[in-house]
Design an enzyme around this catalytic site. Structure first.
Site, PDB file in Angstrom:
ATOM      1  N   GLU A 118      15.037  30.022  -1.363  1.00  0.00           N
ATOM      2  CA  GLU A 118      14.441  30.256  -2.681  1.00  0.00           C
ATOM      3  C   GLU A 118      12.942  29.934  -2.659  1.00  0.00           C
ATOM      4  O   GLU A 118      12.105  30.704  -3.126  1.00  0.00           O
ATOM      5  CB  GLU A 118      15.108  29.359  -3.740  1.00  0.00           C
ATOM      6  CG  GLU A 118      16.535  29.709  -4.085  1.00  0.00           C
ATOM      7  CD  GLU A 118      17.550  29.014  -3.191  1.00  0.00           C
ATOM      8  OE1 GLU A 118      17.178  28.596  -2.067  1.00  0.00           O
ATOM      9  OE2 GLU A 118      18.719  28.906  -3.604  1.00  0.00           O
TER      10      GLU A 118
ATOM     11  N   GLU B 204      25.114  15.475  -6.852  1.00  0.00           N
ATOM     12  CA  GLU B 204      24.929  15.787  -5.436  1.00  0.00           C
ATOM     13  C   GLU B 204      25.188  14.512  -4.612  1.00  0.00           C
ATOM     14  O   GLU B 204      25.608  14.581  -3.459  1.00  0.00           O
ATOM     15  CB  GLU B 204      23.511  16.326  -5.179  1.00  0.00           C
ATOM     16  CG  GLU B 204      23.402  17.102  -3.889  1.00  0.00           C
ATOM     17  CD  GLU B 204      22.132  17.950  -3.785  1.00  0.00           C
ATOM     18  OE1 GLU B 204      22.195  19.175  -4.039  1.00  0.00           O
ATOM     19  OE2 GLU B 204      21.081  17.392  -3.458  1.00  0.00           O
TER      20      GLU B 204
ATOM     21  N   HIS C  98      24.343  18.697 -33.171  1.00  0.00           N
ATOM     22  CA  HIS C  98      24.739  19.933 -33.851  1.00  0.00           C
ATOM     23  C   HIS C  98      25.406  20.902 -32.893  1.00  0.00           C
ATOM     24  O   HIS C  98      25.524  22.093 -33.196  1.00  0.00           O
ATOM     25  CB  HIS C  98      23.517  20.571 -34.515  1.00  0.00           C
ATOM     26  CG  HIS C  98      22.968  19.717 -35.614  1.00  0.00           C
ATOM     27  ND1 HIS C  98      23.453  19.772 -36.895  1.00  0.00           N
ATOM     28  CD2 HIS C  98      22.038  18.729 -35.594  1.00  0.00           C
ATOM     29  CE1 HIS C  98      22.808  18.874 -37.645  1.00  0.00           C
ATOM     30  NE2 HIS C  98      21.952  18.225 -36.870  1.00  0.00           N
TER      31      HIS C  98
ATOM     32  N   LYS D 250      24.916  28.461   0.867  1.00  0.00           N
ATOM     33  CA  LYS D 250      23.576  28.879   1.311  1.00  0.00           C
ATOM     34  C   LYS D 250      23.702  29.778   2.537  1.00  0.00           C
ATOM     35  O   LYS D 250      23.060  30.825   2.626  1.00  0.00           O
ATOM     36  CB  LYS D 250      22.777  27.648   1.754  1.00  0.00           C
ATOM     37  CG  LYS D 250      22.152  26.830   0.675  1.00  0.00           C
ATOM     38  CD  LYS D 250      21.167  25.889   1.364  1.00  0.00           C
ATOM     39  CE  LYS D 250      20.867  24.653   0.607  1.00  0.00           C
ATOM     40  NZ  LYS D 250      20.083  23.693   1.365  1.00  0.00           N
TER      41      LYS D 250
ATOM     42  N   LYS E  13      11.331  19.866   1.220  1.00  0.00           N
ATOM     43  CA  LYS E  13      11.531  18.839   2.241  1.00  0.00           C
ATOM     44  C   LYS E  13      11.700  19.490   3.613  1.00  0.00           C
ATOM     45  O   LYS E  13      11.052  19.127   4.573  1.00  0.00           O
ATOM     46  CB  LYS E  13      12.764  18.001   1.873  1.00  0.00           C
ATOM     47  CG  LYS E  13      13.082  16.927   2.885  1.00  0.00           C
ATOM     48  CD  LYS E  13      14.233  16.054   2.417  1.00  0.00           C
ATOM     49  CE  LYS E  13      14.718  15.196   3.588  1.00  0.00           C
ATOM     50  NZ  LYS E  13      15.832  14.329   3.241  1.00  0.00           N
TER      51      LYS E  13
ATOM     52  N   GLY F 126      16.160  14.446  -0.982  1.00  0.00           N
ATOM     53  CA  GLY F 126      15.495  15.359  -1.922  1.00  0.00           C
ATOM     54  C   GLY F 126      15.605  14.868  -3.359  1.00  0.00           C
ATOM     55  O   GLY F 126      14.636  14.863  -4.125  1.00  0.00           O
ATOM     56  N   ARG F 127      16.791  14.425  -3.754  1.00  0.00           N
ATOM     57  CA  ARG F 127      17.005  14.020  -5.153  1.00  0.00           C
ATOM     58  C   ARG F 127      16.452  12.632  -5.450  1.00  0.00           C
ATOM     59  O   ARG F 127      16.573  12.139  -6.570  1.00  0.00           O
ATOM     60  CB  ARG F 127      18.497  14.118  -5.502  1.00  0.00           C
ATOM     61  CG  ARG F 127      19.407  13.384  -4.524  1.00  0.00           C
ATOM     62  CD  ARG F 127      20.857  13.817  -4.708  1.00  0.00           C
ATOM     63  NE  ARG F 127      21.760  13.209  -3.731  1.00  0.00           N
ATOM     64  CZ  ARG F 127      22.034  13.715  -2.533  1.00  0.00           C
ATOM     65  NH1 ARG F 127      21.436  14.836  -2.141  1.00  0.00           N
ATOM     66  NH2 ARG F 127      22.877  13.126  -1.732  1.00  0.00           N
TER      67      ARG F 127
HETATM   68  O1  F6P Z   1      20.621  21.975  -2.833  1.00  0.00           O
HETATM   69  C1  F6P Z   1      20.579  21.336  -1.605  1.00  0.00           C
HETATM   70  C2  F6P Z   1      19.225  20.786  -1.294  1.00  0.00           C
HETATM   71  O2  F6P Z   1      19.223  20.458   0.052  1.00  0.00           O
HETATM   72  C3  F6P Z   1      18.854  19.593  -2.157  1.00  0.00           C
HETATM   73  O3  F6P Z   1      19.390  18.411  -1.718  1.00  0.00           O
HETATM   74  C4  F6P Z   1      17.370  19.639  -2.084  1.00  0.00           C
HETATM   75  O4  F6P Z   1      16.791  18.830  -3.054  1.00  0.00           O
HETATM   76  C5  F6P Z   1      17.148  21.109  -2.266  1.00  0.00           C
HETATM   77  O5  F6P Z   1      18.191  21.718  -1.532  1.00  0.00           O
HETATM   78  C6  F6P Z   1      15.812  21.631  -1.833  1.00  0.00           C
HETATM   79  O6  F6P Z   1      15.579  21.417  -0.480  1.00  0.00           O
HETATM   80  P1  F6P Z   1      14.145  21.445   0.138  1.00  0.00           P
HETATM   81  O7  F6P Z   1      13.316  20.413  -0.524  1.00  0.00           O
HETATM   82  O8  F6P Z   1      14.338  21.185   1.602  1.00  0.00           O
HETATM   83  O9  F6P Z   1      13.559  22.818  -0.090  1.00  0.00           O
END
Ligand code: F6P
Length: 547
Positions: free
Chosen positions: A210, A356, A387, A511, A204, A270-271
């Site tokens: 990452e 979240e 189980h 972060k 987003k 995002g979620r």
């Molecule tokens: O973990 C925090 C967050 O901002 C989430 O809300 C989001 O889904 C995720 O990081 C990834 O963010 P992006 O889509 O901006 O890479």
């Protein structure tokens, strides 16, 4: 603007009603033969049995009254209309606009968002058709055989969960890279052919460490792989990389052709984004027609949430029941137990959606919350969970409400002689919800000839609350309905608690610190000296033990 739930008359009433509440499901079902019928509802294709919950007419009436006193209907209307209900980020919350038909109009902040949504959808569908038909090829002219989605959090969990859930509909393979642990890239790319891969960088913000790190690693892997085969890397990135983001400038900076970037908007959390361009991997895997059905499923649940009367409104009642368990019965967690292997990532997906969203301790106006919020969501598919951890749900000391999800028809109808494997599977689902509700008394245990010394260990107290959700089949539409159901359950809980379910400031600090720690990890003495003793020790351990 915000009503403290604990100040409402419904709250006091619910406290009184729940103080000495005896669930006694045996008695309730025996005395009221209509109980199962009365508390079984339908929403779209979903059959939802709420009868094994801690409910009676009074409790349900007062839960509904609670929702009225906190102004839920107004907040729901405000969300669907695009008001800025995400106050800490001053944003509209409009995932529901992502699944509205193209014939609708919704002007928000001066822009027809439905028109925007369908323009992007049409571009994604056209692109997906080209890839799926082979018209779009890799740099050497070969058809794309593998899609690799690079994203994390909402840019990963939704697509991977839905891809796994809809495997029977998949005709183009997708893989998913999320973790910055380099093994994720390494393992996921094993066996992938650089000439036939298409990477989707899904972020987003397009700033997530990452995802950008993994995207760069994949870009190097692609270019090196082509070079090793003596193939020129010219134009390779634009044929093998596309992006999904709200930040199209950053996408261009990364070197991805803007023509191959699909946007969305800051009013999509995002979620809550699997039904936006973030679902591009899914569109490629199952095709535009199936994805359209997926969106229609979401929309059907949205309409149900908007239109169904309170006592028939499944997301409303399930959200209120969650509040009941957390705030009046002390539940700290909630299990989601799909009796469908295809839904094996559904609990993980729900963890981000619910935790979240509702893991908050201040209200919209910045004041501290007045109640417990945000229970832990967790689960595993049945029967594997049986189980592993069901023991604690049956006989532990904590109250763990559980949602069971199952489908009438199997994808693989296996029979061996007289044994229908799906019936055995469903038998376990029916049995677990029955055992959790009805338990087993000491008399019943004794009647089996159990020695007195171990009778108590074999007694099941029962009276454990469960909701059972069934549908005929796990289709794209049904999956959309299920996701939207939980989105709205989460919303209902957030509204009652008076929190902003759409920000996520709680993940920012870690972060930022991860970025700041770089020099210390690399051994900079001043940066290392500035750390707290425990962090210093951890970094020293790493530096001493790395090869
Ligand atoms: O973990 C925090 C967050 O901002 C989430 O809300 C989001 O889904 C995720 O990081 C990834 O963010 P992006 O889509 O901006 O890479």
């Amino acid at each position: 603007m915000t009503t403290d739930p604990t100040s409402t008359s419904a709250w006091s009433k619910l406290q009184g009603l729940t103080e000495n509440f005896e669930p006694d499901f045996r008695k309730r079902f025996a005395e009221d033969p209509q109980r199962a019928d009365r508390y079984t509802l339908s929403a779209g294709d979903l059959y939802v049995d709420l009868s094994k919950n801690f409910v009676d007419e009074d409790i349900l009436d007062w839960l509904v009254q609670l929702s009225e006193e906190v102004g839920l209907a107004e907040r729901r209307a405000a969300m669907f209309a695009g008001e800025h209900i995400n106050v800490t980020e001053d944003r509209a919350v409009l995932h529901t606009a992502l699944r509205r038909p193209a014939t609708d109009t919704l002007v928000v902040d001066g822009q027809d968002v439905i028109k925007d949504v369908h323009e992007v959808l049409d571009r994604i569908y056209a692109f997906a058709n080209k890839v799926r038909s082979g018209e779009w090829t890799g740099v050497t002219g070969k058809k794309i055989e593998t899609v690799v989605n690079i994203g994390i959090g909402g840019s990963d969990l939704g697509p991977v969960m839905a891809y796994e859930a809809l495997k029977p509909y998949v005709d183009l393979e997708a893989r998913f890279i999320s973790n910055i642990d380099p093994t994720d890239v390494g393992e996921t790319l094993k066996g992938v052919d650089p000439e036939t891969v298409l990477f989707i960088v899904a972020s987003k913000t397009f700033t997530t460490l990452e995802t950008l790190t993994n995207a760069k690693a994949c870009r190097s892997w692609l270019l090196n792989g082509l070079e090793d085969r003596g193939i020129s890397a010219d134009g390779a990135v634009s044929k093998h990389f596309i992006a999904v983001s709200t930040n199209l400038e950053k996408v261009a900076e990364f070197g991805i052709d803007p023509d191959n970037a699909f946007g969305f908007w800051n009013w999509v959390g995002g979620r809550y984004s699997v039904d936006s361009a973030v679902g591009t991997a899914l569109v490629l895997a199952i095709g535009p027609e199936r994805f359209t059905e997926f969106l229609e499923g979401f929309h059907a649940m949205d309409q149900h949430f908007l239109d169904a009367p309170a006592r028939e409104n499944v997301p409303l009642l399930m959200g209120l029941l969650n509040v009941l368990y957390v705030n009046f019965f002390g539940a700290g967690s909630h299990a989601v137990l799909p009796y469908s292997q295809y839904l094996h990532r559904f609990p993980a997906y729900l963890q981000q959606l619910t935790m979240e969203s509702n893991g908050k301790s201040v209200r919209w106006d910045g004041s501290p919350v007045t109640t417990k919020t945000g229970e832990v969501f967790w689960g595993e598919p049945g029967t594997n969970g049986q189980h592993a951890f069901y023991q604690l749900i049956h006989q532990g000391t904590q109250l763990i409400p559980a949602d069971f999800v199952a489908f009438a028809n199997p994808e693989f109808p296996l029979t061996d002689g007289d044994t229908d494997q799906h019936e055995l599977f469903l038998g376990n689902f029916f049995a677990q919800t029955k055992a959790l509700a009805l338990g087993k008394t000491a008399e019943e245990v004794r009647a089996e000839g159990t020695p007195e010394a171990i009778v108590s260990a074999r007694v099941f107290a029962g009276n454990k609350p469960t909701t059972s959700i069934m549908a005929p089949d796990l289709t794209p539409s049904v999956l959309g309905q299920l996701i939207a159901l939980y989105e709205h359950i989460t919303f209902v809980q957030g509204i009652v608690w008076g929190i902003d379910s759409f920000d996520q400031w709680g993940v920012e600090l870690g972060k930022q610190m991860a970025n700041d720690l770089g020099p210390a990890i690399a051994g900079d003495p001043a940066a290392l000296a500035a750390q707290d003793p425990s962090t210093k020790g951890l970094i020293a351990y790493y530096r001493a033990n790395r090869r």
